[in-house]
Design a protein around this motif. Structure first.
Motif, PDB file in Angstrom:
ATOM      1  N   PRO A  45      10.428  -1.184  49.178  1.00  0.00           N
ATOM      2  CA  PRO A  45      10.826  -1.078  47.769  1.00  0.00           C
ATOM      3  C   PRO A  45      12.081  -1.888  47.435  1.00  0.00           C
ATOM      4  O   PRO A  45      12.168  -2.482  46.349  1.00  0.00           O
ATOM      5  CB  PRO A  45      11.070   0.427  47.581  1.00  0.00           C
ATOM      6  N   PHE A  46      13.035  -1.923  48.356  1.00  0.00           N
ATOM      7  CA  PHE A  46      14.260  -2.689  48.113  1.00  0.00           C
ATOM      8  C   PHE A  46      13.963  -4.189  48.041  1.00  0.00           C
ATOM      9  O   PHE A  46      14.556  -4.917  47.236  1.00  0.00           O
ATOM     10  CB  PHE A  46      15.292  -2.408  49.210  1.00  0.00           C
ATOM     11  N   ILE A  47      13.029  -4.655  48.893  1.00  0.00           N
ATOM     12  CA  ILE A  47      12.643  -6.071  48.862  1.00  0.00           C
ATOM     13  C   ILE A  47      11.976  -6.407  47.531  1.00  0.00           C
ATOM     14  O   ILE A  47      12.318  -7.406  46.888  1.00  0.00           O
ATOM     15  CB  ILE A  47      11.683  -6.393  50.035  1.00  0.00           C
ATOM     16  N   LEU A  48      11.039  -5.563  47.106  1.00  0.00           N
ATOM     17  CA  LEU A  48      10.280  -5.827  45.878  1.00  0.00           C
ATOM     18  C   LEU A  48      11.157  -5.743  44.631  1.00  0.00           C
ATOM     19  O   LEU A  48      11.086  -6.612  43.749  1.00  0.00           O
ATOM     20  CB  LEU A  48       9.117  -4.839  45.774  1.00  0.00           C
ATOM     21  N   VAL A  49      11.985  -4.703  44.550  1.00  0.00           N
ATOM     22  CA  VAL A  49      12.865  -4.561  43.381  1.00  0.00           C
ATOM     23  C   VAL A  49      13.871  -5.702  43.323  1.00  0.00           C
ATOM     24  O   VAL A  49      14.149  -6.244  42.247  1.00  0.00           O
ATOM     25  CB  VAL A  49      13.597  -3.196  43.414  1.00  0.00           C
ATOM     26  N   SER A  50      14.419  -6.092  44.478  1.00  0.00           N
ATOM     27  CA  SER A  50      15.392  -7.190  44.515  1.00  0.00           C
ATOM     28  C   SER A  50      14.770  -8.507  44.074  1.00  0.00           C
ATOM     29  O   SER A  50      15.446  -9.365  43.497  1.00  0.00           O
ATOM     30  CB  SER A  50      15.966  -7.345  45.932  1.00  0.00           C
ATOM     31  N   TYR A  51      13.456  -8.666  44.327  1.00  0.00           N
ATOM     32  CA  TYR A  51      12.783  -9.914  43.968  1.00  0.00           C
ATOM     33  C   TYR A  51      12.369  -9.932  42.502  1.00  0.00           C
ATOM     34  O   TYR A  51      12.608 -10.924  41.793  1.00  0.00           O
ATOM     35  CB  TYR A  51      11.557 -10.107  44.858  1.00  0.00           C
ATOM     36  N   PHE A  52      11.768  -8.833  42.026  1.00  0.00           N
ATOM     37  CA  PHE A  52      11.226  -8.820  40.664  1.00  0.00           C
ATOM     38  C   PHE A  52      12.243  -8.356  39.613  1.00  0.00           C
ATOM     39  O   PHE A  52      12.177  -8.782  38.469  1.00  0.00           O
ATOM     40  CB  PHE A  52       9.984  -7.911  40.610  1.00  0.00           C
ATOM     41  N   HIS A  53      13.176  -7.496  40.022  1.00  0.00           N
ATOM     42  CA  HIS A  53      14.205  -7.013  39.083  1.00  0.00           C
ATOM     43  C   HIS A  53      15.569  -7.028  39.772  1.00  0.00           C
ATOM     44  O   HIS A  53      16.153  -5.966  40.029  1.00  0.00           O
ATOM     45  CB  HIS A  53      13.872  -5.599  38.599  1.00  0.00           C
ATOM     46  N   PRO A  54      16.068  -8.199  40.109  1.00  0.00           N
ATOM     47  CA  PRO A  54      17.320  -8.291  40.876  1.00  0.00           C
ATOM     48  C   PRO A  54      18.503  -7.605  40.215  1.00  0.00           C
ATOM     49  O   PRO A  54      19.407  -7.124  40.897  1.00  0.00           O
ATOM     50  CB  PRO A  54      17.541  -9.804  40.993  1.00  0.00           C
ATOM     51  N   GLU A  55      18.510  -7.549  38.891  1.00  0.00           N
ATOM     52  CA  GLU A  55      19.647  -6.934  38.196  1.00  0.00           C
ATOM     53  C   GLU A  55      19.789  -5.446  38.516  1.00  0.00           C
ATOM     54  O   GLU A  55      20.884  -4.871  38.413  1.00  0.00           O
ATOM     55  CB  GLU A  55      19.504  -7.126  36.677  1.00  0.00           C
ATOM     56  N   ALA A  56      18.697  -4.807  38.937  1.00  0.00           N
ATOM     57  CA  ALA A  56      18.728  -3.367  39.220  1.00  0.00           C
ATOM     58  C   ALA A  56      19.540  -3.033  40.473  1.00  0.00           C
ATOM     59  O   ALA A  56      20.134  -1.959  40.573  1.00  0.00           O
ATOM     60  CB  ALA A  56      17.304  -2.836  39.365  1.00  0.00           C
ATOM     61  N   LEU A  57      19.546  -3.958  41.454  1.00  0.00           N
ATOM     62  CA  LEU A  57      20.248  -3.697  42.716  1.00  0.00           C
ATOM     63  C   LEU A  57      21.352  -4.706  43.019  1.00  0.00           C
ATOM     64  O   LEU A  57      22.003  -4.602  44.065  1.00  0.00           O
ATOM     65  CB  LEU A  57      19.243  -3.703  43.880  1.00  0.00           C
ATOM     66  N   GLN A  58      21.574  -5.644  42.132  1.00  0.00           N
ATOM     67  CA  GLN A  58      22.457  -6.790  42.376  1.00  0.00           C
ATOM     68  C   GLN A  58      23.821  -6.395  42.953  1.00  0.00           C
ATOM     69  O   GLN A  58      24.323  -7.017  43.882  1.00  0.00           O
ATOM     70  CB  GLN A  58      22.675  -7.567  41.078  1.00  0.00           C
ATOM     71  N   ASP A  59      24.425  -5.351  42.398  1.00  0.00           N
ATOM     72  CA  ASP A  59      25.787  -4.975  42.809  1.00  0.00           C
ATOM     73  C   ASP A  59      25.812  -3.748  43.719  1.00  0.00           C
ATOM     74  O   ASP A  59      26.819  -3.040  43.786  1.00  0.00           O
ATOM     75  CB  ASP A  59      26.643  -4.711  41.554  1.00  0.00           C
ATOM     76  N   THR A  60      24.724  -3.505  44.414  1.00  0.00           N
ATOM     77  CA  THR A  60      24.661  -2.354  45.322  1.00  0.00           C
ATOM     78  C   THR A  60      24.512  -2.811  46.774  1.00  0.00           C
ATOM     79  O   THR A  60      24.254  -3.993  47.049  1.00  0.00           O
ATOM     80  CB  THR A  60      23.471  -1.431  44.966  1.00  0.00           C
ATOM     81  N   LEU A  61      24.638  -1.850  47.683  1.00  0.00           N
ATOM     82  CA  LEU A  61      24.481  -2.152  49.109  1.00  0.00           C
ATOM     83  C   LEU A  61      23.033  -2.403  49.483  1.00  0.00           C
ATOM     84  O   LEU A  61      22.754  -2.894  50.582  1.00  0.00           O
ATOM     85  CB  LEU A  61      25.010  -0.982  49.947  1.00  0.00           C
ATOM     86  N   PHE A  62      22.099  -2.079  48.575  1.00  0.00           N
ATOM     87  CA  PHE A  62      20.672  -2.144  48.904  1.00  0.00           C
ATOM     88  C   PHE A  62      19.992  -3.405  48.375  1.00  0.00           C
ATOM     89  O   PHE A  62      18.776  -3.546  48.491  1.00  0.00           O
ATOM     90  CB  PHE A  62      19.962  -0.901  48.356  1.00  0.00           C
ATOM     91  N   TYR A  63      20.761  -4.328  47.839  1.00  0.00           N
ATOM     92  CA  TYR A  63      20.192  -5.564  47.306  1.00  0.00           C
ATOM     93  C   TYR A  63      19.774  -6.490  48.451  1.00  0.00           C
ATOM     94  O   TYR A  63      20.520  -6.698  49.404  1.00  0.00           O
ATOM     95  CB  TYR A  63      21.215  -6.271  46.423  1.00  0.00           C
ATOM     96  N   VAL A  64      18.566  -7.014  48.368  1.00  0.00           N
ATOM     97  CA  VAL A  64      18.035  -7.924  49.393  1.00  0.00           C
ATOM     98  C   VAL A  64      17.924  -9.319  48.785  1.00  0.00           C
ATOM     99  O   VAL A  64      16.968  -9.615  48.058  1.00  0.00           O
ATOM    100  CB  VAL A  64      16.646  -7.466  49.888  1.00  0.00           C
TER     101      VAL A  64
END
Length: 301
Positions: free
Chosen positions: A46-65
């Motif tokens: 999920p972290f890979i997919l969210v980081s690819y399709f919606h990078p803004e959601a995880l951009q500033d977190t420890l879970f951004y890939v």
């Protein structure tokens, strides 16, 4: 901070070993390992997919890939080979040996990592840290004496050699982790190496286990298999984060992580009712003394 994270990782690893031992009891090794790689991959997918399709959601977190090209992924694939090889030997060894034997053997892994850290990364230890390392070496030789009381010959028992090979490969992996964390994002490495391991393990199951499954130990489901992946993923996440911090020493982080033996030893005694605990307690105490001197060396050094 990185040292405290290493201790946290050690505690999580201890529970990982316990659930691994429980899952392997009278069970087929390769399917358990395969499911471990599957669930670990599902945790990070999920972290890979969210980081690819919606990078803004995880951009500033420890879970951004972050996205990475082949120049990065080729190094991660190599790590997957190393880790999966270590796991394979380690799982087979743990199935056939007492947890109170496997844990202390794994606790000597950092000694090999230390030698590599001294030679490759130029790390230097102070007097307290050297005392800690010597305690770990002594505990290994004392452990071999404890094993003989259970009919385990350290020189001729193939399962002992499986655990030793797993430890050697684990040390290689630790040194490689230090190299990777100095060049790449920790979430890129952890998320993708789990995915690559899943594909590698799929090939192993298809060509090695499936054709011979009826003539080997049968597989049965155990809910602890899921907990293996959860605790391992958490332990590795904290570990990679610690290694990425300024001043983190792989020789010390690796040694502290082996403090997981405390958790696995206690469960081996209380839950699995393993034998010859009095002599093994001495080995464990030496490991704990070694951990203390490593911590002291980090604080005072």
């Amino acid at each position: 901070m990185w040292l405290l994270l290493a201790f946290c990782s050690a505690a999580l690893l201890g529970f990982y070993d316990v659930f691994k031992k429980k899952s392997l009891a009278n069970n087929a090794v390769l399917p358990v390992l395969g499911l471990n790689t599957l669930f670990s991959s599902l945790i990070f997918l999920p972290f890979i997919l969210v980081s690819y399709f919606h990078p803004e959601a995880l951009q500033d977190t420890l879970f951004y890939v972050p996205s990475a090209g082949w120049e990065v992924h080729k190094f991660i694939i190599l790590k997957s080979f190393i880790v999966l090889s270590s796991w394979t030997f380690g799982y087979f060894g743990m199935k056939h040996l007492p947890l109170t034997i496997v844990g202390p053997i794994n606790a000597t892994r950092p000694v090999m990592t230390l030698v590599g850290a001294l030679l490759i990364f130029g790390e230097r230890l102070n007097v307290y840290q050297w005392i800690g390392v010597l305690m770990a070496i002594i505990s290994f030789f004392m452990l071999s004496r404890s094993g003989k009381k259970e009919g385990i010959d350290f020189k001729h028992d193939k399962w002992i050699w499986f655990v030793v090979l797993a430890a050697v490969l684990g040390a290689v992996s630790g040194l490689y982790d230090k190299y990777l964390m100095g060049r790449f994002n920790n979430m890129v490495v952890q998320a993708w190496y789990n995915v690559y391991q899943l594909f590698l393990m799929g090939g192993v199951l298809m060509f090695l286990w499936w054709p011979k499954r009826k003539s080997s130990t049968p597989f049965h489901w155990d809910w602890c298999i899921i907990l293996i992946s959860v605790f391992l993923s958490a332990a590795d996440f904290v570990y990679f984060y610690a290694l990425g911090m300024d001043g983190a020493m792989i020789s010390i982080v690796s040694m502290v992580r082996r403090g997981s033996v405390v958790v696995s030893f206690l469960f081996g005694a209380m839950i699995f009712r393993e034998k010859n605990l009095k002599s093994k307690v001495v080995d464990l105490i030496l490991v704990l003394i070694g951990m203390f001197f490593l911590y002291l060396g980090n604080v005072l050094g």
